[in-house]
Scaffold this active site. Structure first.
Site, short mmCIF file in Angstrom:
data_model
loop_
_atom_site.label_atom_id
_atom_site.label_comp_id
_atom_site.label_asym_id
_atom_site.label_seq_id
_atom_site.Cartn_x
_atom_site.Cartn_y
_atom_site.Cartn_z
N CYS A 8 11.28 -10.14 -5.58
CA CYS A 8 12.39 -10.98 -6.03
C CYS A 8 13.49 -10.12 -6.66
O CYS A 8 13.21 -9.04 -7.19
CB CYS A 8 11.91 -11.96 -7.09
SG CYS A 8 10.51 -12.94 -6.56
N LYS B 8 5.66 4.01 9.53
CA LYS B 8 7.10 3.77 9.77
C LYS B 8 7.29 2.85 10.95
O LYS B 8 8.06 1.90 10.89
CB LYS B 8 7.81 5.08 10.07
CG LYS B 8 8.44 5.96 9.08
CD LYS B 8 9.25 5.52 7.95
CE LYS B 8 8.53 4.68 6.94
NZ LYS B 8 8.18 5.32 5.71
N GLU C 102 6.12 -0.81 10.28
CA GLU C 102 6.96 -1.51 9.30
C GLU C 102 8.21 -2.12 9.92
O GLU C 102 8.59 -3.22 9.57
CB GLU C 102 7.45 -0.50 8.25
CG GLU C 102 6.52 -0.25 7.11
CD GLU C 102 7.19 0.55 6.01
OE1 GLU C 102 7.60 1.70 6.28
OE2 GLU C 102 7.30 0.04 4.90
N HIS D 191 -14.23 9.05 18.01
CA HIS D 191 -15.14 8.19 17.24
C HIS D 191 -14.67 6.74 17.20
O HIS D 191 -15.07 5.99 16.32
CB HIS D 191 -15.29 8.75 15.82
CG HIS D 191 -15.83 10.14 15.81
ND1 HIS D 191 -17.17 10.41 15.99
CD2 HIS D 191 -15.22 11.35 15.70
CE1 HIS D 191 -17.36 11.73 15.98
NE2 HIS D 191 -16.18 12.31 15.80
C1 AGP Z 1 7.45 2.83 2.80
O1 AGP Z 1 8.14 2.87 3.99
C2 AGP Z 1 7.00 1.52 2.38
N1 AGP Z 1 8.03 0.57 2.33
C3 AGP Z 1 5.97 1.43 1.28
O2 AGP Z 1 4.77 1.84 1.83
C4 AGP Z 1 6.21 2.19 -0.04
O3 AGP Z 1 6.16 3.57 0.19
C5 AGP Z 1 5.17 1.77 -1.07
O4 AGP Z 1 5.31 0.40 -1.34
C6 AGP Z 1 5.25 2.55 -2.36
O5 AGP Z 1 6.46 2.36 -3.01
P1 AGP Z 1 6.89 3.30 -4.19
O6 AGP Z 1 7.07 4.65 -3.62
O7 AGP Z 1 8.17 2.71 -4.69
O8 AGP Z 1 5.80 3.27 -5.21
#
Ligand code: AGP
Length: 610
Positions: free
Chosen positions: A2, A487, A490, A506
Site C-alpha cells: 500500500c 526476473k 516476475e 536429478h
Molecule cells: C526483485 O526483483 C523482487 N521484486 C523481490 O524479490 C525483492 O528483491 C525482494 O522483495 C526483497 O526486497 P528488498 O531488497 O527491498 O528487501
C-alpha cells in the site's frame, strides 16, 4: 504494498494527492482512493475505485472533489478482502467525520471489530483497516491526536496511518509502527508519504518517522510524540537525489532506465569505496579488531537480495576463508539458526523495509549478534536498526523488478569479501589490488553489453513464445541462474526455474523437449566443461538453448541456438557481468508479451508485511 500520501497546507489537496500518489504506483496496488475535508461545507468527501489511479482521476473529472486544504490518499495492495471499491481506502468511521488510510496488517482486528460491532459500529468492508476508523471515533473526546494515540495502544500488528477529521480541518495525524512513513516539510504546507519519491517535487526536507511515533501536522507546524505522549524533536534530513532519479527520462520503462544506470552506479560505488587501492567501508561501524574476530557470516535477505547474498557466500568464503551461511529471512526467523556473538549478520535489502528481513535482524540482535546491512534506501528501518550500514547509493529503484540494486549489492559483497580477506590475511595485497583493478573494469564491460542490446532484444523476441524456461548455472553463477529465472517470471509471468546445472539430471531434465527454452550461464569458469555437457544433454532432448558466454568462445556455437557474448573478465566477477544480459532477456520478453513491466501483476516493490 500500500502507498499513503497526505497533505495539509494552503493549496487544493486533491490534485497534489493524486500526482504524488502516482509516484507511488511502482509499489504495486490494486485499488485506490482519496479523501479531503471540504472547504465549502466542512465535511469529509472521498472517492475510491478498484484499479488504477488513472481510473480515479477519470471519475474525479466527471464529479470533481470539492476544494479542501487537508486530505489523505491511498493505493491498496489487497491483504484482507478482495480488491474492491468497498475495501479500498480511505475508510470512514460511522459518523463520517473521521477518515483513515492504513498500510500494514492489524492482527487483532477481528477481536476489535466484534467489540465495536456490539456497540453498534457498522462495518462496510472486509478489511482489517476499517476497525481503525471506528476505534478512533469511539475514543474521540474532542482531541484527534489523543484519540489516535489511545487507539494505536489497542492495535497489534503493523501500521502506517494517516488520519483526518472534519472536526479538525487544521490537522493531519500520522503514526507508524512497522510500516514505512515519512513526513515532508514544506513552506506553509506539510506532507506524509510512504516513500520519498512521492513528494520529491514538493520538498526535499524529510523527517523519517520512526516506529512508535505519532505526528501532528498543521500547515506550518509539525509535532512528533512517542506513543506515550512524550514530545520528540523532529530531525529534518535534506534528500540528496534529484527529481530526474524518479522520472523515466526518455526510457520506455523505469526498469530499462535502471538497467542502463548500472555502469554509473558501480563506478560511483567503486570510486567512493576504494581509496589508494584499499577498500574503505564507511558505515560498517566495526573496528578492524572486531572484523578479524568474526568466525561466521550469516546472510539474511529475500528475493533478489537473497541471490546477491548467495553470490556473497561464494565470494566471502573464497576471499576471506570465513564460512558463510544464508537463509531467506522468512525461514531464518522461524527456525533455530546457530548464531552467537562471533557471528556477523549481513542483512541485504534494497528497500530496507522488508518485514521478514527486519524481523530476522531483530531476532539476531536478541541473540547478541552484530548486524550490518547492505541497503539502498537511506534512513530506512533496516539501516536504522542495524549496528552498521553499507549503503549501495544506487539511487531510487522504481521498477518492481530489481536490477541496479542487485548489481550494487553484488559489488558490495565483493568489497566486503576483499576487506575481510585482507584483514584476515587470507589474500595477499597483490591479489586484492589485482581484483580491485578487475572490479574497476566491470562498468565498462556493462557499457559494452548495453551497446549490443539490439541483438539481445532480437534473441529475446525469438524466444518469447516458449511456455517454460529453465536457467542453469554452476558455482558462483548458480545464483545468477536463480536471479535470471526470478526476473523472467516476475515480469513475463512465464514459469521459469533456476537450477544449479549439476542438479539437472536429478529432476528438471524431465521438463526438456522442443517446447522449452534453457538459458545457460556459461562464461569462462572452472566448471565450463561441465556446463557444456549439460548443454549437450539438453540438445539431445531438443531443448532450445540461449547461452551467455565469453567473447571469443566460438566452440559454444555448436551447442547453443542463440549466444549472448559478454567481455572476458575475472571468473570470480562474472555474476556482475552476466546479470545485465539476464535482465535484458527478461525485460524484452515481457515487453514482447505486452506486460506492464514496471508494475507486474500481484507484486509489490517493498514487502512490508509478512
Ligand atoms: C526483485 O526483483 C523482487 N521484486 C523481490 O524479490 C525483492 O528483491 C525482494 O522483495 C526483497 O526486497 P528488498 O531488497 O527491498 O528487501
Amino acid at each position: 504494498m500500500c502507498g499513503i500520501v497526505g497533505y495539509i497546507g494552503k493549496k487544493d489537496a486533491t490534485p497534489i494527492l493524486l500526482s504524488s500518489l502516482k509516484r507511488l504506483e511502482y509499489r504495486g496496488y490494486d485499488s485506490c482512493g482519496v479523501g479531503v475535508v471540504a472547504q465549502k461545507d466542512g465535511k469529509i468527501h472521498s472517492k475510491k475505485t478498484q484499479g488504477k489511479i488513472q481510473g480515479l482521476t477519470d471519475i474525479l473529472k466527471d464529479k470533481p472533489m470539492p476544494t479542501g486544504f487537508v486530505g489523505i490518499s491511498h493505493t491498496r495492495w489487497a491483504t484482507h478482502g478482495k480488491p474492491t471499491k468497498a475495501n479500498a481506502h480511505p475508510h470512514a468511521d460511522k459518523t463520517g467525520k473521521i477518515l483513515i488510510v492504513h498500510n500494514g496488517i492489524i492482527e487483532n482486528y477481528q477481536e476489535i471489530k466484534e467489540a465495536l460491532k456490539a456497540k453498534g459500529y457498522p462495518f462496510v468492508s472486509e478489511t482489517d483497516s476499517e476497525v481503525i476508523a471506528h476505534l478512533i471515533s469511539s475514543l474521540d473526546k474532542g482531541d484527534l491526536l489523543e484519540a489516535v494515540q489511545k487507539a494505536i495502544q489497542k492495535l497489534n500488528g503493523s501500521f502506517a496511518l494517516g488520519v483526518i477529521s472534519s472536526d479538525h480541518p487544521d490537522k493531519l495525524i500520522a503514526a507508524r509502527l512497522g510500516s514505512p512513513l515519512i513526513i515532508g516539510v514544506g513552506c506553509n504546507e506539510n506532507f506524509i508519504a510512504s516513500d520519498v519519491p512521492a513528494i520529491l517535487d514538493r520538498t526535499r526536507k524529510i523527517v523519517y518517522l520512526r516506529d512508535g511515533e505519532v505526528a501532528e501536522l498543521q500547515k506550518s507546524s509539525l509535532k512528533i510524540f512517542d506513543f506515550k505522549g512524550k514530545q520528540i524533536k523532529p530531525k529534518v534530513h535534506t534528500v540528496a537525489f534529484k527529481l530526474d532519479a524518479v522520472q523515466k527520462e526518455g526510457f520506455s520503462h523505469f526498469m530499462l532506465k535502471e538497467i542502463h544506470e548500472q555502469p554509473k552506479v558501480l563506478s560511483g560505488m567503486l570510486s567512493s569505496r576504494i581509496k589508494n587501492k584499499k577498500v574503505h567501508l564507511e558505515g560498517l561501524s566495526l573496528t578492524d579488531k572486531q572484523l578479524k574476530g568474526i568466525n561466521h557470516v550469516f546472510v539474511v535477505a529475500c528475493g533478489t537480495a537473497y541471490h546477491a547474498g548467495l553470490v556473497g557466500k561464494y565470494v566471502i568464503e573464497q576471499l576471506a576463508g570465513v564460512p558463510v551461511s544464508i537463509d531467506v529471512s522468512s525461514e531464518f526467523r522461524y527456525r533455530t539458526p546457530i548464531i552467537n556473538k562471533k557471528t556477523l549478520i549481513v542483512a541485504v535489502s534494497q528497500s530496507g523495509e522488508t518485514a521478514d528481513t527486519l524481523a530476522a535482524v531483530r531476532e539476531a540482535k536478541l541473540k547478541g549478534c552484530k548486524v550490518i546491512s547492505i541497503c539502498n534506501v537511506v534512513g530506512s528501518s533496516l539501516a536504522r536498526e542495524s549496528h552498521g550500514v553499507l549503503y549501495t547509493h544506487a539511487g531510487p529503484e522504481i521498477g518492481v523488478a530489481s536490477t541496479k540494486a542487485y548489481t550494487a549489492q553484488l559489488c558490495m559483497m565483493y568489497l566486503l569479501g576483499l576487506k575481510l580477506g585482507v584483514l584476515k590475511k587470507k589474500i595477499s595485497k597483490g591479489r586484492s589490488e589485482s581484483l580491485i583493478k578487475d572490479l574497476k573494469r566491470v562498468p565498462s564491460f556493462l557499457m559494452m553489453i548495453l551497446k549490443s542490446k539490439a541483438k539481445i532484444r532480437k534473441i529475446a523476441r525469438a524466444n518469447s513464445h516458449f511456455g517454460c524456461f529453465l536457467f542453469l548455472g554452476r558455482n558462483i553463477n548458480f545464483p545468477s541462474a536463480l536471479e535470471g529465472a526470478l526476473k523472467l517470471k516476475e515480469i513475463s509471468y512465464i514459469p521459469a526455474e533456476g537450477y544449479a546445472a549439476g542438479e539437472m539430471k536429478h529432476g528438471p531434465i524431465a521438463l526438456i523437449d522442443e517446447y522449452r527454452a534453457v538459458v545457460c550461464v556459461t562464461p569462462e569458469a572452472d566448471t565450463y566443461e561441465k556446463m557444456i555437457s549439460n548443454m549437450q544433454e539438453i540438445r539431445a532432448r531438443k531443448g532450445k538453448i540461449i547461452a551467455i558466454a565469453t567473447e571469443g568462445d566460438t566452440a559454444i556455437k555448436q551447442h547453443a541456438n542463440n549466444i549472448i557474448y559478454i567481455p572476458s573478465t575475472n571468473k570470480l566477477l562474472t555474476p556482475l557481468v552476466v546479470a545485465l544480459p539476464l535482465q535484458l532477456i527478461a525485460y524484452y520478453i515481457a515487453v514482447e508479451r505486452g506486460n506492464d513491466v514496471d508494475q507486474p501483476r500481484n507484486l509489490a516493490k517493498s514487502v512490508t508485511v509478512e
